[in-house]
Design a protein around this motif. Structure first.
Motif, PDB file in Angstrom:
ATOM      1  N   LEU A   2      34.153  39.927  45.602  1.00 59.66           N
ATOM      2  CA  LEU A   2      33.233  39.078  44.876  1.00 59.66           C
ATOM      3  C   LEU A   2      31.594  38.159  44.777  1.00 59.66           C
ATOM      4  CD1 LEU A   2      36.451  37.003  43.186  1.00 59.66           C
ATOM      5  CD2 LEU A   2      35.627  39.429  42.732  1.00 59.66           C
ATOM      6  N   GLU A   3      30.592  37.425  44.498  1.00 63.44           N
ATOM      7  CA  GLU A   3      29.792  37.466  44.702  1.00 63.44           C
ATOM      8  C   GLU A   3      29.759  35.910  44.561  1.00 63.44           C
ATOM      9  OE1 GLU A   3      25.841  36.056  42.410  1.00 63.44           O
ATOM     10  OE2 GLU A   3      27.003  37.571  41.501  1.00 63.44           O
ATOM     11  N   GLN A   4      29.921  34.447  45.646  1.00 62.39           N
ATOM     12  CA  GLN A   4      29.514  33.430  45.444  1.00 62.39           C
ATOM     13  C   GLN A   4      28.716  33.184  44.665  1.00 62.39           C
ATOM     14  OE1 GLN A   4      30.958  32.115  49.492  1.00 62.39           O
ATOM     15  NE2 GLN A   4      30.987  29.630  48.508  1.00 62.39           N
ATOM     16  N   ILE A   5      28.893  32.227  43.577  1.00 63.26           N
ATOM     17  CA  ILE A   5      27.426  31.454  43.053  1.00 63.26           C
ATOM     18  C   ILE A   5      27.724  30.053  43.310  1.00 63.26           C
ATOM     19  CG2 ILE A   5      27.265  33.616  41.596  1.00 63.26           C
ATOM     20  CD1 ILE A   5      28.906  31.826  39.445  1.00 63.26           C
ATOM     21  N   GLU A   6      28.810  29.404  44.004  1.00 58.82           N
ATOM     22  CA  GLU A   6      28.388  27.845  43.670  1.00 58.82           C
ATOM     23  C   GLU A   6      30.118  27.636  45.089  1.00 58.82           C
ATOM     24  OE1 GLU A   6      27.607  24.654  45.034  1.00 58.82           O
ATOM     25  OE2 GLU A   6      26.382  24.929  43.172  1.00 58.82           O
ATOM     26  N   LEU A   7      29.731  26.757  45.534  1.00 52.56           N
ATOM     27  CA  LEU A   7      31.388  26.265  46.434  1.00 52.56           C
ATOM     28  C   LEU A   7      32.273  26.180  45.898  1.00 52.56           C
ATOM     29  CD1 LEU A   7      32.807  25.067  49.066  1.00 52.56           C
ATOM     30  CD2 LEU A   7      32.296  22.944  48.323  1.00 52.56           C
ATOM     31  N   ASP A   8      33.617  27.229  46.159  1.00 47.17           N
ATOM     32  CA  ASP A   8      35.036  27.303  45.088  1.00 47.17           C
ATOM     33  C   ASP A   8      34.496  28.127  44.193  1.00 47.17           C
ATOM     34  OD1 ASP A   8      36.429  26.358  47.292  1.00 47.17           O
ATOM     35  OD2 ASP A   8      36.347  24.415  46.669  1.00 47.17           O
ATOM     36  N   VAL A   9      33.152  28.865  43.554  1.00 49.03           N
ATOM     37  CA  VAL A   9      33.041  28.872  42.105  1.00 49.03           C
ATOM     38  C   VAL A   9      32.498  30.732  42.684  1.00 49.03           C
ATOM     39  CG1 VAL A   9      31.761  29.113  39.638  1.00 49.03           C
ATOM     40  CG2 VAL A   9      32.878  26.738  41.003  1.00 49.03           C
ATOM     41  N   PHE A  10      33.402  31.819  42.035  1.00 49.47           N
ATOM     42  CA  PHE A  10      32.635  33.458  42.237  1.00 49.47           C
ATOM     43  C   PHE A  10      32.933  33.583  40.794  1.00 49.47           C
ATOM     44  CE2 PHE A  10      35.336  31.465  45.432  1.00 49.47           C
ATOM     45  CZ  PHE A  10      35.162  31.794  47.244  1.00 49.47           C
ATOM     46  N   ARG A  11      32.059  34.998  40.987  1.00 48.36           N
ATOM     47  CA  ARG A  11      31.826  35.747  40.125  1.00 48.36           C
ATOM     48  C   ARG A  11      31.854  37.690  40.114  1.00 48.36           C
ATOM     49  NH1 ARG A  11      26.301  34.749  37.141  1.00 48.36           N
ATOM     50  NH2 ARG A  11      25.226  35.213  39.309  1.00 48.36           N
ATOM     51  N   GLY A  12      33.374  37.888  39.678  1.00 53.13           N
ATOM     52  CA  GLY A  12      33.316  39.341  39.120  1.00 53.13           C
ATOM     53  C   GLY A  12      32.915  40.136  38.110  1.00 53.13           C
ATOM     54  N   ARG A  13      32.727  41.486  38.426  1.00 51.28           N
ATOM     55  CA  ARG A  13      32.157  42.663  37.467  1.00 51.28           C
ATOM     56  C   ARG A  13      33.555  43.173  37.054  1.00 51.28           C
ATOM     57  NH1 ARG A  13      31.224  47.312  38.849  1.00 51.28           N
ATOM     58  NH2 ARG A  13      30.470  47.753  40.418  1.00 51.28           N
ATOM     59  N   SER A  14      33.845  43.376  35.969  1.00 50.54           N
ATOM     60  CA  SER A  14      34.674  45.465  35.340  1.00 50.54           C
ATOM     61  C   SER A  14      34.173  46.499  35.323  1.00 50.54           C
ATOM     62  CB  SER A  14      35.023  44.994  34.414  1.00 50.54           C
ATOM     63  OG  SER A  14      36.127  43.002  34.659  1.00 50.54           O
ATOM     64  N   PRO A  15      34.557  47.370  35.695  1.00 55.58           N
ATOM     65  CA  PRO A  15      33.892  48.786  35.330  1.00 55.58           C
ATOM     66  C   PRO A  15      33.786  48.981  33.640  1.00 55.58           C
ATOM     67  CG  PRO A  15      36.521  48.983  35.701  1.00 55.58           C
ATOM     68  CD  PRO A  15      36.093  47.370  35.816  1.00 55.58           C
ATOM     69  N   GLU A  16      32.665  49.665  33.418  1.00 57.70           N
ATOM     70  CA  GLU A  16      32.465  50.232  32.683  1.00 57.70           C
ATOM     71  C   GLU A  16      33.421  50.656  31.707  1.00 57.70           C
ATOM     72  OE1 GLU A  16      29.343  52.558  32.013  1.00 57.70           O
ATOM     73  OE2 GLU A  16      27.803  51.789  33.195  1.00 57.70           O
ATOM     74  N   GLU A  17      34.284  50.378  30.968  1.00 57.39           N
ATOM     75  CA  GLU A  17      35.693  50.575  29.351  1.00 57.39           C
ATOM     76  C   GLU A  17      35.091  50.573  28.416  1.00 57.39           C
ATOM     77  OE1 GLU A  17      38.615  51.379  29.258  1.00 57.39           O
ATOM     78  OE2 GLU A  17      38.495  50.867  30.972  1.00 57.39           O
ATOM     79  N   ALA A  36      43.875  40.111  41.033  1.00 62.37           N
ATOM     80  CA  ALA A  36      43.543  41.354  42.671  1.00 62.37           C
ATOM     81  C   ALA A  36      42.473  40.112  42.677  1.00 62.37           C
ATOM     82  CB  ALA A  36      42.971  42.264  42.798  1.00 62.37           C
ATOM     83  N   GLN A  37      41.453  40.480  41.684  1.00 67.46           N
ATOM     84  CA  GLN A  37      39.435  39.484  41.961  1.00 67.46           C
ATOM     85  C   GLN A  37      40.450  37.595  42.360  1.00 67.46           C
ATOM     86  OE1 GLN A  37      37.555  40.241  38.551  1.00 67.46           O
ATOM     87  NE2 GLN A  37      36.764  41.954  39.775  1.00 67.46           N
ATOM     88  N   ALA A  38      40.839  37.341  41.208  1.00 65.52           N
ATOM     89  CA  ALA A  38      41.742  35.701  41.354  1.00 65.52           C
ATOM     90  C   ALA A  38      42.080  35.046  43.044  1.00 65.52           C
ATOM     91  CB  ALA A  38      42.200  35.328  40.042  1.00 65.52           C
ATOM     92  N   LEU A  39      43.097  36.055  43.697  1.00 69.97           N
ATOM     93  CA  LEU A  39      43.373  36.244  44.813  1.00 69.97           C
ATOM     94  C   LEU A  39      42.739  36.613  45.961  1.00 69.97           C
ATOM     95  CD1 LEU A  39      46.005  35.659  46.034  1.00 69.97           C
ATOM     96  CD2 LEU A  39      46.484  37.935  46.274  1.00 69.97           C
ATOM     97  N   VAL A  40      41.479  36.984  45.246  1.00 72.44           N
ATOM     98  CA  VAL A  40      39.751  37.457  46.718  1.00 72.44           C
ATOM     99  C   VAL A  40      40.072  35.689  46.500  1.00 72.44           C
ATOM    100  CG1 VAL A  40      38.280  37.956  46.755  1.00 72.44           C
ATOM    101  CG2 VAL A  40      40.214  39.725  46.330  1.00 72.44           C
ATOM    102  N   ALA A  41      39.358  35.459  44.957  1.00 70.51           N
ATOM    103  CA  ALA A  41      38.697  33.830  45.151  1.00 70.51           C
ATOM    104  C   ALA A  41      39.229  33.105  46.240  1.00 70.51           C
ATOM    105  CB  ALA A  41      38.586  34.034  43.500  1.00 70.51           C
TER     106      ALA A  41
END
Length: 292
Positions: free
Chosen positions: A14-29, A41-46
């Motif tokens: 994930l990309e960290q964009i602020e303290l305790d704020v992260f950004r994730g993307r999804s595969p093309e679907e 899974a991404q929320a658990l990483v954050a």
């Protein structure tokens, strides 16, 4: 390492964009909404990135609120609920288009000694090396769906995890009513040597846990995505992580559905190491609707 796994590991970075704020993307679907296991899974990483490394996640409780849009990023806001002497609690809200699509509470715990027992017994099943990979099994039954079904593309996509079914696929049970049942046993493994980071193995187990639980409800009724007039979505998802494990070793995911009704279905699962240790417990409720 296959390309699907490389893509998954990239999605989890994930990309960290602020303290305790992260950004994730999804595969093309093009076929479905954002896969629930990916959001969990991404929320658990954050959440894990805000917790000291010596504290290991031992449980998560999540709710799927709105369908995720794979075309736009997902923002994960982490709330530091509590930092105690031995337990840490985090709450994560996943946001798209200014609205919450998913919430999760996760608890982390230091490793400490305690009483031990295990009542669950791993089912006696065929060894994974004797079973066909999911992709081979799927090709054999794909004809059950119409040639124009959009599900054909999604079900035939390469997956990051090697899954080997001991029990019938839903498409097989749809074709043959004698194969219906409310239990699913699947061996799975990420077929490459992964880093030793315990959080990564937990995150990948969370990702995998959402692939087959709802299918266990469908299996009991001979229903299958793309071949039956059925739609569904995960409603909530809970996991407990009992002891360390590695998802680059074979694990057995034993699942059952004790109940369905009122347009919902309940499924629960247990993940065992190959030696029979219970390492993860899972419960999920899903919406199951028969379309007119």
């Amino acid at each position: 390492m296959n390309e699907a796994l490389k893509e998954l590991l990239d999605l989890l970075d994930l990309e960290q964009i602020e303290l305790d704020v992260f950004r994730g993307r999804s595969p093309e679907e093009r076929i479905q909404r954002v896969f629930g296991g990916q959001v969990a899974a991404q929320a658990l990483v954050a959440a894990g990135r805000t917790v000291p490394a010596e504290r290991h996640v031992h449980s998560l409780h999540a709710y799927f609120i709105r369908p995720g849009d794979p075309a736009v990023p997902i923002v994960y806001n982490v709330e530091r609920v509590r930092d105690g002497r031995s337990f840490t609690t985090r709450r994560v809200v996943a946001v798209q288009h200014g609205k919450a699509i998913f919430t999760m509470s996760a608890s982390f715990h230091i490793l400490e000694p305690g009483v031990e027992h295990q009542a669950a017994v791993m089912p006696a099943v065929a060894e994974p090396e004797t079973l066909s990979p999911f992709e081979d099994r799927m090709r054999e039954v794909m004809g059950v769906m119409g040639e124009e079904s959009p599900w054909r593309e999604w079900l035939s996509k390469p997956r990051p995890v090697d899954a080997r079914y001991v029990t019938p696929l839903t498409l097989e049970a749809h074709r043959d009513p004698a194969l219906r049942g409310a239990k699913t046993n699947v061996w799975f493994r990420y077929d490459t040597e992964l880093p030793d980071d315990p959080l990564l193995h937990v995150v990948l187990a969370a990702y995998t846990s959402d692939f087959t639980l709802v299918d266990t409800v469908l299996l009991a009724h001979g229903l299958a995505w793309g071949a039956s007039n059925v739609s569904g979505a995960s409603l909530d998802h809970a996991m407990w992580f009992h002891r360390p494990f590695r998802v680059d070793d074979w694990m057995l995911y034993a699942q059952e559905s004790p109940w369905s009704g009122a347009a919902r279905g309940l499924a629960r699962g247990e993940m065992f190491t190959r030696s029979g240790e219970l390492v993860v417990s899972v419960v999920q409720e899903a919406m199951i609707r028969m379309n007119k």
